[in-house]
Motif scaffolding. Structure first.
Motif, PDB file in Angstrom:
ATOM      1  N   LYS A 174      37.588  56.264  33.163  1.00  0.00           N
ATOM      2  CA  LYS A 174      38.703  55.309  34.657  1.00  0.00           C
ATOM      3  C   LYS A 174      37.482  54.444  35.619  1.00  0.00           C
ATOM      4  O   LYS A 174      37.649  54.128  35.935  1.00  0.00           O
ATOM      5  CB  LYS A 174      39.971  56.157  34.448  1.00  0.00           C
ATOM      6  CG  LYS A 174      40.384  55.949  33.838  1.00  0.00           C
ATOM      7  CD  LYS A 174      41.309  54.614  33.568  1.00  0.00           C
ATOM      8  CE  LYS A 174      42.601  55.048  32.199  1.00  0.00           C
ATOM      9  NZ  LYS A 174      43.050  53.556  31.522  1.00  0.00           N
ATOM     10  N   ILE A 175      36.731  55.957  35.938  1.00  0.00           N
ATOM     11  CA  ILE A 175      36.239  55.608  36.954  1.00  0.00           C
ATOM     12  C   ILE A 175      35.282  55.265  36.743  1.00  0.00           C
ATOM     13  O   ILE A 175      34.365  54.231  37.899  1.00  0.00           O
ATOM     14  CB  ILE A 175      35.319  57.265  37.571  1.00  0.00           C
ATOM     15  CG1 ILE A 175      36.687  58.054  38.260  1.00  0.00           C
ATOM     16  CG2 ILE A 175      34.499  57.021  38.430  1.00  0.00           C
ATOM     17  CD1 ILE A 175      36.218  60.056  37.745  1.00  0.00           C
ATOM     18  N   ILE A 176      34.172  54.886  36.474  1.00  0.00           N
ATOM     19  CA  ILE A 176      33.232  53.768  35.369  1.00  0.00           C
ATOM     20  C   ILE A 176      33.834  52.828  35.826  1.00  0.00           C
ATOM     21  O   ILE A 176      32.951  51.919  35.878  1.00  0.00           O
ATOM     22  CB  ILE A 176      32.405  54.375  34.144  1.00  0.00           C
ATOM     23  CG1 ILE A 176      31.247  55.692  34.795  1.00  0.00           C
ATOM     24  CG2 ILE A 176      31.418  53.527  33.633  1.00  0.00           C
ATOM     25  CD1 ILE A 176      31.171  56.584  33.383  1.00  0.00           C
TER      26      ILE A 176
ATOM     27  N   TRP B 282      24.934  57.647  31.126  1.00  0.00           N
ATOM     28  CA  TRP B 282      26.116  56.580  31.599  1.00  0.00           C
ATOM     29  C   TRP B 282      27.324  56.906  32.905  1.00  0.00           C
ATOM     30  O   TRP B 282      26.903  56.153  34.158  1.00  0.00           O
ATOM     31  CB  TRP B 282      26.935  55.830  30.795  1.00  0.00           C
ATOM     32  CG  TRP B 282      28.128  56.664  29.392  1.00  0.00           C
ATOM     33  CD1 TRP B 282      28.972  56.931  29.836  1.00  0.00           C
ATOM     34  CD2 TRP B 282      27.259  57.340  28.723  1.00  0.00           C
ATOM     35  NE1 TRP B 282      29.047  57.610  29.080  1.00  0.00           N
ATOM     36  CE2 TRP B 282      27.962  58.577  28.226  1.00  0.00           C
ATOM     37  CE3 TRP B 282      26.072  57.057  28.020  1.00  0.00           C
ATOM     38  CZ2 TRP B 282      27.184  58.852  26.995  1.00  0.00           C
ATOM     39  CZ3 TRP B 282      25.440  58.215  26.888  1.00  0.00           C
ATOM     40  CH2 TRP B 282      27.239  58.510  26.436  1.00  0.00           C
ATOM     41  N   ASN B 283      27.146  58.552  32.676  1.00  0.00           N
ATOM     42  CA  ASN B 283      28.546  58.954  33.914  1.00  0.00           C
ATOM     43  C   ASN B 283      26.903  58.571  35.720  1.00  0.00           C
ATOM     44  O   ASN B 283      28.029  58.718  35.788  1.00  0.00           O
ATOM     45  CB  ASN B 283      28.198  60.766  34.141  1.00  0.00           C
ATOM     46  CG  ASN B 283      29.560  60.457  32.829  1.00  0.00           C
ATOM     47  OD1 ASN B 283      30.417  59.475  31.885  1.00  0.00           O
ATOM     48  ND2 ASN B 283      29.418  62.211  32.324  1.00  0.00           N
TER      49      ASN B 283
ATOM     50  N   GLU C 216      25.063  51.620  39.199  1.00  0.00           N
ATOM     51  CA  GLU C 216      24.259  50.455  39.624  1.00  0.00           C
ATOM     52  C   GLU C 216      23.755  49.994  38.982  1.00  0.00           C
ATOM     53  O   GLU C 216      23.245  48.838  38.867  1.00  0.00           O
ATOM     54  CB  GLU C 216      22.520  51.243  39.931  1.00  0.00           C
ATOM     55  CG  GLU C 216      22.698  52.670  41.486  1.00  0.00           C
ATOM     56  CD  GLU C 216      22.651  51.678  42.688  1.00  0.00           C
ATOM     57  OE1 GLU C 216      22.775  50.643  42.692  1.00  0.00           O
ATOM     58  OE2 GLU C 216      23.837  52.200  43.591  1.00  0.00           O
ATOM     59  N   SER C 217      24.304  50.270  37.237  1.00  0.00           N
ATOM     60  CA  SER C 217      23.619  49.449  36.391  1.00  0.00           C
ATOM     61  C   SER C 217      24.962  49.406  35.249  1.00  0.00           C
ATOM     62  O   SER C 217      25.908  50.126  35.595  1.00  0.00           O
ATOM     63  CB  SER C 217      23.244  50.447  35.629  1.00  0.00           C
ATOM     64  OG  SER C 217      21.800  50.463  36.089  1.00  0.00           O
ATOM     65  N   LEU C 218      25.003  47.419  34.849  1.00  0.00           N
ATOM     66  CA  LEU C 218      25.809  47.562  33.555  1.00  0.00           C
ATOM     67  C   LEU C 218      25.468  48.575  32.288  1.00  0.00           C
ATOM     68  O   LEU C 218      24.697  47.803  32.016  1.00  0.00           O
ATOM     69  CB  LEU C 218      25.974  45.848  34.180  1.00  0.00           C
ATOM     70  CG  LEU C 218      27.043  45.274  35.178  1.00  0.00           C
ATOM     71  CD1 LEU C 218      25.983  43.407  34.615  1.00  0.00           C
ATOM     72  CD2 LEU C 218      27.926  45.877  35.157  1.00  0.00           C
TER      73      LEU C 218
ATOM     74  N   CYS D 199      31.569  51.708  28.009  1.00  0.00           N
ATOM     75  CA  CYS D 199      30.424  51.049  28.448  1.00  0.00           C
ATOM     76  C   CYS D 199      31.166  49.617  29.757  1.00  0.00           C
ATOM     77  O   CYS D 199      32.700  49.480  29.294  1.00  0.00           O
ATOM     78  CB  CYS D 199      30.381  49.725  26.931  1.00  0.00           C
ATOM     79  SG  CYS D 199      29.032  51.051  26.337  1.00  0.00           S
ATOM     80  N   TRP D 200      30.511  48.638  29.677  1.00  0.00           N
ATOM     81  CA  TRP D 200      30.768  47.392  30.724  1.00  0.00           C
ATOM     82  C   TRP D 200      31.025  46.706  29.187  1.00  0.00           C
ATOM     83  O   TRP D 200      31.757  46.022  29.462  1.00  0.00           O
ATOM     84  CB  TRP D 200      29.737  46.958  31.484  1.00  0.00           C
ATOM     85  CG  TRP D 200      29.767  45.329  31.728  1.00  0.00           C
ATOM     86  CD1 TRP D 200      31.004  45.226  32.693  1.00  0.00           C
ATOM     87  CD2 TRP D 200      28.868  43.825  31.671  1.00  0.00           C
ATOM     88  NE1 TRP D 200      30.965  43.639  32.754  1.00  0.00           N
ATOM     89  CE2 TRP D 200      30.202  43.381  31.975  1.00  0.00           C
ATOM     90  CE3 TRP D 200      28.447  44.087  30.960  1.00  0.00           C
ATOM     91  CZ2 TRP D 200      29.484  41.762  31.901  1.00  0.00           C
ATOM     92  CZ3 TRP D 200      27.457  42.174  30.658  1.00  0.00           C
ATOM     93  CH2 TRP D 200      28.375  41.322  31.682  1.00  0.00           C
TER      94      TRP D 200
END
Length: 434
Positions: free
Chosen positions: A36-38, A158-159, A164-166, A192-193
């Motif tokens: 959820k945060i990501i 990814w966490n 800074e990244s998609l 993931c985005w």
């Protein structure tokens, strides 16, 4: 020591299993909140990337690779190179799954594979001091991971990287096994985005099983299959060429697709006895190490077995990821692997499915595919397939097999091109607000 002590405690096995279940339960809850945060972060991150594009700056796209054999993004990488918006790089790491070779060895193997192809490669690990690089040294705008559980330093997962990244993901194999949670509900996929799925059917599985209900999933087709859009100029030959691709999962404690234990001697002896037939020995990248880990053969025995294949004048041992030219130049595939049962189909050539009664099952697409293939449960039927179907070309299942092509070929224009165009479209939305 601890295991021996636990064995002496009454009901210790029950207590251990209960502890594992509780840990898994709480871990899933933690991953849900992290997801959820990501996902919330991406609104801000995407805005910053749009602004960067408006300023005429190129976005750095990093492909994180732990195993060269899992490389599934060649066409995607090449499309990024063609486009003025992007600068693709390969960031290589060691293969921690390899329990036989050192981290330095597997890291260098990954590095050399991409370097030899003239691709821009960055070292994500220093074998001299056993240290992973910092994300600041990579500074990527978009990151693709090569698998859902890459064993790299937590600062590169990814966490952290999603600040800074998609984060994006494409499957490293065309999913036909019955592993719903592993294929459609891993923490990476939910974080993931964008996840770029092989087909509409696969997206439906993300909707059904994924914690995010498929909201981040886009159907692109499978980039690996873009290789079939490249015509191979094959030379005429007066012999048949067969690929044997054995899976790694030998033994009762694994997922059970492998038939290697029952036919590994047969295949080698058949190749020796029939020099008029050429072979490509293409084992799953985990097989050699798992044979030793599972104690099926010793390291010396498995080394000797592989060397015997390499010494044969009518065979080659192949262990890289860019195997589609080999597919195109072959006459048949014999395998108990998963993804190959889908990936080889566009060649339109015969497939013999080595069926294990211990297998963990196939999903809906997998069941449809294997139903249209030749099947073998013993060495006698393997020999019959080679003689009747390959050598004498009595391919009675051809029409039934080719009727399944639409299940696999989802994007005739190219999945790599589709993904790049999709990302550009997302970056160009609402420029004014960016």
């Amino acid at each position: 020591m601890l295991r021996e002590l636990l064995k002496k405690i009454p009901y210790s096995a029950i207590l251990v299993n209960k502890a594992r279940q509780n840990f898994s339960y709480f871990q899933n809850i933690a991953n849900f909140f992290k997801m959820k945060i990501i996902q919330k972060r991406y609104t801000k991150v995407l805005t910053s990337k749009k602004r960067k594009v408006l300023e005429g700056k190129r976005l750095k796209v990093a492909f994180f690779v732990t195993q060269k054999q899992l490389w599934a993004a060649q066409s995607l990488h090449d499309e990024f190179i063609k486009n003025e918006y992007f600068e693709p790089i390969i960031v290589v790491f060691p293969n921690i799954e390899d329990k036989v070779n050192t981290k330095a060895y597997t890291f260098d193997e990954n590095y050399q594979f991409f370097k030899k192809q003239g691709m821009k490669v960055i070292r994500g690990y220093d074998p001299n001091v056993n240290v992973y690089t910092s994300s600041k040294n990579i500074c990527a705008d978009i990151v693709f991971y090569d698998q859902p559980s890459p064993q790299i330093h937590k600062s590169l997962l990814w966490n952290k990287i999603s600040k800074e990244s998609l984060i994006c993901y494409i499957p490293y194999g065309y999913k036909i096994g019955a592993f719903a949670q592993a294929h459609f509900n891993m923490h990476l996929q939910n974080s993931c985005w964008k996840v770029f799925a092989e087909s509409e059917w696969h997206k439906l599985q993300f909707i059904k099983y994924g914690a995010l209900n498929g909201r981040n999933v886009v159907v692109s087709g499978y980039p690996k299959l873009d290789e079939y859009n490249i015509t191979l100029t094959s030379q005429k030959r007066n012999f048949k060429k067969i690929i044997w691709a054995p899976h790694w999962s030998i033994g009762e404690l694994s997922i059970g697709f492998s038939t290697f234990e029952t036919n590994y001697k047969f295949f080698l002896q058949y190749a020796i006895d029939n020099p008029n037939i050429h072979w490509v020995f293409k084992p799953h990248q985990r097989l050699k190490n798992y044979i030793v880990e599972s104690s099926f053969l010793t390291q010396e025995e498995v080394d000797d077995y592989f060397k015997q294949w390499e010494k044969l004048p009518n065979a080659i041992f192949y262990n890289d990821s860019n195997y589609f030219d080999i597919f195109k130049d072959s006459d048949a595939l014999i395998t108990d692997c998963g993804s190959f049962l889908a990936e080889y189909l566009p060649t339109k050539k015969p497939i013999l499915h080595l069926f294990s009664s211990n297998n963990s099952g196939y999903n809906e697409i997998g069941k449809k595919l294997i139903k249209s293939y030749y099947k073998s449960t013993d060495n006698k039927s393997i020999k019959k397939f080679i003689n009747d179907v390959v050598v004498n070309e009595n391919d009675s299942l051809r029409d039934e097999r080719l009727s399944c092509l639409p299940l696999v070929l989802q994007n005739s224009e190219g999945a790599g091109k589709f993904i790049v165009n999709y990302i550009i479209t997302e970056l160009q939305k609402d420029h004014a607000s960016a």
